[in-house]
Scaffold this active site. Structure first.
Site, PDB file in Angstrom:
ATOM      1  N   VAL A  31       0.752  -1.274   0.067  1.00 46.91           N
ATOM      2  CA  VAL A  31      -0.219  -0.080   0.018  1.00 46.91           C
ATOM      3  C   VAL A  31       0.641   1.200   0.479  1.00 46.91           C
ATOM      4  O   VAL A  31      -0.005   2.142  -0.332  1.00 46.91           O
ATOM      5  CB  VAL A  31      -1.076  -0.221   0.961  1.00 46.91           C
ATOM      6  CG1 VAL A  31      -2.471  -0.867   0.968  1.00 46.91           C
ATOM      7  CG2 VAL A  31      -0.205  -0.484   2.298  1.00 46.91           C
ATOM      8  N   GLY A  32       2.416   0.802   0.027  1.00 45.30           N
ATOM      9  CA  GLY A  32       3.045   2.199   0.082  1.00 45.30           C
ATOM     10  C   GLY A  32       4.388   1.995   1.284  1.00 45.30           C
ATOM     11  O   GLY A  32       4.882   1.146   1.447  1.00 45.30           O
ATOM     12  N   ARG A  33       4.860   3.344   1.067  1.00 45.29           N
ATOM     13  CA  ARG A  33       6.684   3.428   1.788  1.00 45.29           C
ATOM     14  C   ARG A  33       5.732   4.748   2.657  1.00 45.29           C
ATOM     15  O   ARG A  33       5.472   5.532   2.994  1.00 45.29           O
ATOM     16  CB  ARG A  33       7.248   4.054   1.092  1.00 45.29           C
ATOM     17  CG  ARG A  33       7.466   3.626  -0.817  1.00 45.29           C
ATOM     18  CD  ARG A  33       8.546   3.910  -1.346  1.00 45.29           C
ATOM     19  NE  ARG A  33       9.704   3.550  -0.007  1.00 45.29           N
ATOM     20  CZ  ARG A  33      10.322   2.685  -0.456  1.00 45.29           C
ATOM     21  NH1 ARG A  33      10.437   1.876  -0.983  1.00 45.29           N
ATOM     22  NH2 ARG A  33      11.475   1.907   1.201  1.00 45.29           N
ATOM     23  N   GLY A  34       6.853   3.998   4.497  1.00 46.90           N
ATOM     24  CA  GLY A  34       7.269   4.598   5.523  1.00 46.90           C
ATOM     25  C   GLY A  34       8.108   5.915   5.067  1.00 46.90           C
ATOM     26  O   GLY A  34       8.803   5.967   4.391  1.00 46.90           O
ATOM     27  N   PHE A  36      10.510   4.854   6.724  1.00 45.79           N
ATOM     28  CA  PHE A  36      11.273   3.235   6.221  1.00 45.79           C
ATOM     29  C   PHE A  36      10.249   2.171   6.141  1.00 45.79           C
ATOM     30  O   PHE A  36       8.982   2.138   6.226  1.00 45.79           O
ATOM     31  CB  PHE A  36      12.161   3.315   7.179  1.00 45.79           C
ATOM     32  CG  PHE A  36      11.698   2.587   8.537  1.00 45.79           C
ATOM     33  CD1 PHE A  36      11.296   1.590   8.663  1.00 45.79           C
ATOM     34  CD2 PHE A  36      11.010   3.618   9.175  1.00 45.79           C
ATOM     35  CE1 PHE A  36      10.645   1.245   9.888  1.00 45.79           C
ATOM     36  CE2 PHE A  36       9.998   2.943  10.946  1.00 45.79           C
ATOM     37  CZ  PHE A  36      10.246   1.525  10.630  1.00 45.79           C
ATOM     38  N   GLY A  37      10.991   1.436   6.188  1.00 41.68           N
ATOM     39  CA  GLY A  37      10.113   0.431   5.087  1.00 41.68           C
ATOM     40  C   GLY A  37       9.175   0.232   4.154  1.00 41.68           C
ATOM     41  O   GLY A  37       8.501   1.026   3.531  1.00 41.68           O
ATOM     42  N   LYS A  52       4.779  -3.956   8.427  1.00 46.48           N
ATOM     43  CA  LYS A  52       5.743  -2.966   7.759  1.00 46.48           C
ATOM     44  C   LYS A  52       7.170  -3.466   7.956  1.00 46.48           C
ATOM     45  O   LYS A  52       7.022  -3.985   8.757  1.00 46.48           O
ATOM     46  CB  LYS A  52       5.485  -1.898   8.695  1.00 46.48           C
ATOM     47  CG  LYS A  52       6.546  -0.582   7.970  1.00 46.48           C
ATOM     48  CD  LYS A  52       7.496   0.200   9.151  1.00 46.48           C
ATOM     49  CE  LYS A  52       6.799   2.083   8.488  1.00 46.48           C
ATOM     50  NZ  LYS A  52       7.143   3.248   9.314  1.00 46.48           N
ATOM     51  N   ASP A 145       8.412  14.281  12.981  1.00 45.02           N
ATOM     52  CA  ASP A 145       8.402  14.595  11.476  1.00 45.02           C
ATOM     53  C   ASP A 145       6.348  14.162  11.372  1.00 45.02           C
ATOM     54  O   ASP A 145       6.434  13.282  10.663  1.00 45.02           O
ATOM     55  CB  ASP A 145       8.734  12.937  11.123  1.00 45.02           C
ATOM     56  CG  ASP A 145       9.163  12.687   9.357  1.00 45.02           C
ATOM     57  OD1 ASP A 145       8.819  13.677   8.503  1.00 45.02           O
ATOM     58  OD2 ASP A 145       9.247  12.112   8.711  1.00 45.02           O
TER      59      ASP A 145
END
Length: 280
Positions: A31-34, A36-37, A52, A145
């Protein structure tokens, strides 16, 4: 044996995080990237979850930080951690079916309609989650962040949850990996000065501007993180909003004051927002 027991972190309210076996997870789709990961949607114990995973050894540190931080927190506006898996290394978390606030604001097609009341509610919920982090003992947990890509929506977009805690420590690595956060970052953070939890208050002020205007902050400066940092360092802030009620404008501009000591605490932000929403 010590490695296994390390993963069983005792959480507040006695809820135990589980050592999860990878075989028990049905992975469905990326579903996507954080920060990181890579994040995948999956099913575990019959419910939708997000998992994740880390892609490289150098992400392991951020992963362990996120595991440690999330296992200490328990709040309705912070993404819930169900547990972690050793092999392969992954976190198993609550799944946010409505995606990120950033996508809702800027990417969704067709663009969803929302009202000023929605905007205020998202910002209040974000402030509630962050005020909780800042009240942690023995010391405040600073998110560092905060930005709409890290704010997830559930319950048809009405409930907001803060995610991505991998940065809540090592700032150097984070500055290298996170060129995409410049627009929300307090000047003292990228200047490498000492900074406190007030850096989250700065980010919150930018987010408030963004949900009210539905514009990306500093979009006109162009994509370069360096140019944005330089402008913010020199004192540039997003333009004031025509016809914005004065108390909201005052709160917003206090949050993005150059001097961290002049910014309100997150507790004050939360209380002010609560008050303003009753008045409306």
């Amino acid at each position: 044996e010590s490695r296994r027991s390390a993963a069983m972190v005792e959480a507040p309210a006695g809820c135990l995080f589980e050592d999860i076996q990878y075989e028990d997870i049905q992975v469905e789709a990326a579903v996507g990237r954080g920060t990181f990961g890579v994040v995948f949607k999956a099913i575990w114990k019959g419910k939708d979850v997000a998992i994740k995973t880390i892609e490289s050894e150098n992400e392991r540190n951020a992963f362990l930080v996120e595991l440690r931080q999330l296992s200490r927190v328990n709040h309705p506006n912070i993404v819930k951690l169900y547990g972690s898996c050793d092999n392969p290394v992954c976190l198993v978390m609550e799944y946010a079916e409505c995606g990120s606030l950033y996508n809702l604001l800027h990417s969704a097609d067709p663009q969803p309609h929302y009202t000023a009341a929605h905007a205020m509610s998202w910002c209040l919920q974000c402030a509630q989650g962050v005020a909780y982090l800042h009240s942690m003992k023995p010391k405040a947990l600073i998110h560092r962040d905060l930005k709409p890509p890290n704010l997830l929506l559930v319950a048809r977009g009405t409930v907001l949850k803060i995610c991505d805690f991998g940065t809540a420590c090592d700032i150097q690595t984070y500055m290298t990996n996170n060129k995409g956060s410049a627009a929300w970052m307090a000047p003292e953070v990228f200047e490498g000065s000492n900074y406190s939890e007030k850096c989250d208050v700065f980010s919150w002020g930018i987010i408030l501007w963004e949900v009210i205007t539905r514009k990306k902050p500093f979009d006109e400066i162009g994509g370069s993180a360096f140019c944005i940092m330089w402008a913010v360092h020199r004192g540039t802030r997003p333009p004031l909003i025509k016809d914005l009620p004065e108390p909201i404008e005052t709160l917003m501009t206090r949050c993005w004051d150059k001097e961290p000591s002049q910014r309100p605490s997150m507790e004050e932000v939360k209380n002010t927002m609560n008050h303003l929403m009753k008045v409306q």
